[in-house]
Design a protein around this motif. Structure first.
Motif, PDB file in Angstrom:
ATOM      1  N   CYS A 118       5.405  10.360  -1.488  1.00 38.68           N
ATOM      2  CA  CYS A 118       4.022   9.918  -1.330  1.00 38.68           C
ATOM      3  C   CYS A 118       3.565   9.013  -2.467  1.00 38.68           C
ATOM      4  N   VAL A 122       2.691   5.033  -1.761  1.00 33.74           N
ATOM      5  CA  VAL A 122       1.316   4.537  -1.901  1.00 33.74           C
ATOM      6  C   VAL A 122       1.262   3.416  -2.942  1.00 33.74           C
ATOM      7  N   CYS A 125       2.850   0.279  -1.512  1.00 29.43           N
ATOM      8  CA  CYS A 125       1.929  -0.406  -0.604  1.00 29.43           C
ATOM      9  C   CYS A 125       0.919  -1.225  -1.391  1.00 29.43           C
ATOM     10  N   GLN A 126       0.379  -0.635  -2.436  1.00 31.28           N
ATOM     11  CA  GLN A 126      -0.607  -1.332  -3.260  1.00 31.28           C
ATOM     12  C   GLN A 126      -0.001  -2.533  -3.971  1.00 31.28           C
ATOM     13  N   LEU A 146      -1.949  10.510   3.635  1.00 30.17           N
ATOM     14  CA  LEU A 146      -2.190   9.453   2.656  1.00 30.17           C
ATOM     15  C   LEU A 146      -1.228   8.285   2.844  1.00 30.17           C
ATOM     16  N   ALA A 149      -2.391   6.266   5.771  1.00 34.20           N
ATOM     17  CA  ALA A 149      -3.574   5.491   5.395  1.00 34.20           C
ATOM     18  C   ALA A 149      -3.210   4.294   4.534  1.00 34.20           C
ATOM     19  N   ALA A 150      -2.279   4.479   3.593  1.00 30.96           N
ATOM     20  CA  ALA A 150      -1.878   3.379   2.711  1.00 30.96           C
ATOM     21  C   ALA A 150      -1.166   2.277   3.482  1.00 30.96           C
ATOM     22  N   LYS A 153      -3.897   0.456   5.416  1.00 34.29           N
ATOM     23  CA  LYS A 153      -4.852  -0.285   4.593  1.00 34.29           C
ATOM     24  C   LYS A 153      -4.238  -1.565   4.048  1.00 34.29           C
ATOM     25  N   TYR A 154      -2.985  -1.491   3.631  1.00 34.53           N
ATOM     26  CA  TYR A 154      -2.340  -2.644   3.015  1.00 34.53           C
ATOM     27  C   TYR A 154      -1.404  -3.384   3.978  1.00 34.53           C
ATOM     28  N   PRO A 440      -2.327  10.634  -5.066  1.00 27.94           N
ATOM     29  CA  PRO A 440      -2.909   9.283  -4.984  1.00 27.94           C
ATOM     30  C   PRO A 440      -4.087   9.229  -4.034  1.00 27.94           C
ATOM     31  N   SER A 441      -4.956   8.298  -4.244  1.00 25.26           N
ATOM     32  CA  SER A 441      -6.085   8.067  -3.339  1.00 25.26           C
ATOM     33  C   SER A 441      -5.891   6.713  -2.661  1.00 25.26           C
ATOM     34  N   VAL A 442      -6.385   6.596  -1.463  1.00 22.81           N
ATOM     35  CA  VAL A 442      -6.219   5.357  -0.698  1.00 22.81           C
ATOM     36  C   VAL A 442      -7.597   4.871  -0.269  1.00 22.81           C
TER      37      VAL A 442
END
Length: 442
Positions: A118, A122, A125-126, A146, A149-150, A153-154, A440-442
């Motif tokens: 994870c 994440v 992805c960022q 998460l 979501a990542a 989002k990306y 991590p936060s997304v």
């Protein structure tokens, strides 16, 4: 394929809402020439990670720019392996974050133990990287959420290492099933019996081997005194790092049961029991024996495993039995056949059912990595995107959670993303992070 991080973050946006199986929109990324090579970084190089890298490099479509491993001995060996086998000299890293800082790297392979998936994905992805991540997707339900979501989002291309989704044996079986060849499927039986599920024989704690950054290997997991049975090769038998046979083979084979009915939704409920014997002799936390059922409105999936054995139904150590109202199919990675009560008729029916499928003879892994590279180049969804990896991982994790709670029956609230009225089960949805690492936060 190059773009600055600022441009990437400016352009990226969530491709879809909810958690259904939706193809992301990769259109803002330029497609590249099929002849242009993809620059790859490998994170976690001991076993499966390097196996995936090797398959990618054998396609001739890949440059390996970097390899990361917390064990310097493995890192140096894999760099030399790439040099000897493929004539390339990748840069070595002990910290995956330094590898992700290389803007020249287009995509990464995550071949670490499950508890690292994870965080790495994440951050990848960022950093604008596409991802090939080994299965199971993550070591907890919340981590799976998460990662989904990542990726959305990306707008990253993701291939989960469930290579059966690309394998010709399984695709030909699914073609027959989906055409109604055995009628309406009401039940699927799945089993996996392997000796390694027992774990290793107990040995005393030892001094940390030279070259291994053990604190980094533990990462977000609880701090432990070093024992060789908790690291290389045997880590998946401990809840901090993996989920035993249930998440190792379970995600592969339960995925076939879901695919047969094109099931995209999460489990409604899970009924499970398990047992651990011989713990005085073996170093293990995960279950030696498990029996898990997933009842649905018009469908029933049953999983069972017994560690220590290499035999099961139909004299197979593992397999999937699809039962329809017009017959049945028994399948493993080697082949599948129709069962209808008459051996001669079954053999003829199996032969006819496979006649129109275009078998190329390529291995499932070869097709899977080619499919990922095509996804990276053409900005299209892969055979096993993050949505599929997440969904089957939830089935496997819920089986383990049902046994770990001691309550055996759990009902899932899809809207709230938790177990109905079960605090013990809900306490296991999210992994606890330690050692200064944070979820991590997304």
């Amino acid at each position: 394929m190059r773009q600055s991080r600022r441009d990437f973050l400016k352009k990226s946006s969530a491709s879809a809402a909810g958690l259904g199986l939706i193809i992301p929109d990769f259109s803002f990324f330029r497609k590249i020439s099929p002849n242009e090579k993809v620059n790859i970084g490998l994170i976690g190089a001991r076993n499966k990670g390097y196996n995936i890298l090797s398959h990618m490099m054998e396609t001739g479509q890949v440059n390996c720019l970097g390899i990361c491993d917390v064990d310097r001995n493995i890192l140096e060996k894999r760099i030399e392996d790439v040099k000897k086998s493929f004539g390339q000299i990748p840069k070595g890293y002990g910290d995956f974050r330094r590898l992700l800082e290389d803007d020249a790297i287009d995509a990464v392979i995550i071949g670490t133990p499950d508890h690292w998936h994870c965080l790495i994905m994440v951050l990848a992805c960022q950093a604008g990287k596409d991802i090939y991540v080994e299965k199971p997707l993550a070591n907890s339900i919340e981590e799976c959420n998460l990662m989904l979501a990542a990726a959305r989002k990306y707008n990253r291309v993701v291939q989960v290492g469930q290579q059966q989704r690309s394998g010709e044996v399984w695709n030909s079986a699914m073609a027959h099933i989906h055409s109604g060849g055995i009628g309406v499927i009401k039940r699927v039986n799945v089993w996996a019996n392997f000796p390694y599920g027992m774990g290793a024989s107990k040995v005393p704690n030892e001094t940390i081997p030279k070259g291994l950054d053990y604190d980094f290997w533990l990462g977000p997991a609880s701090k432990r005194t070093y024992n060789p049975n908790r690291v290389h090769g045997n880590w998946r038998h401990f809840w901090d790092y993996g989920g035993g046979l249930m998440t190792d083979w379970g995600v592969h084979l339960l995925d076939m049961a879901l695919w047969a009915k094109n099931i995209q939704q999460e489990p409604m409920s899970v009924i499970a029991s398990g047992a651990n014997y011989n713990l005085a002799s073996y170093c293990r936390e995960t279950y030696e024996i498990m029996d898990v059922s997933y009842p649905m409105e018009d469908y029933f999936i049953h999983w069972t495993h017994t560690a220590g054995l290499a035999i099961g139904p139909y004299e197979k150590p593992y397999g999937v039995e699809f039962i329809g109202d017009k017959g049945a199919i028994i399948a493993d990675r080697g082949d599948w056949k129709i069962l209808n009560g008459n051996k001669d008729e079954s053999e003829e029916a199996s032969k006819l059912a496979k006649a129109n499928f275009n078998f190329t003879g390529k291995s499932a892994m070869e097709i899977h990595v080619l499919n990922f590279l095509r996804g990276v180049k053409e900005r299209i969804a892969t055979n096993c995107p993050v949505e599929i990896g997440r969904n089957v991982a939830l089935y496997a994790h819920m089986g383990n959670i049902a046994v770990r709670t001691g309550e055996n029956v759990l009902e899932w609230n899809t809207k709230l993303g938790n177990f109905k009225g079960n605090s013990k089960g809900n306490s296991l949805i999210q992994s606890e992070y330690h050692g200064g690492w944070e979820l991590p936060s997304v």
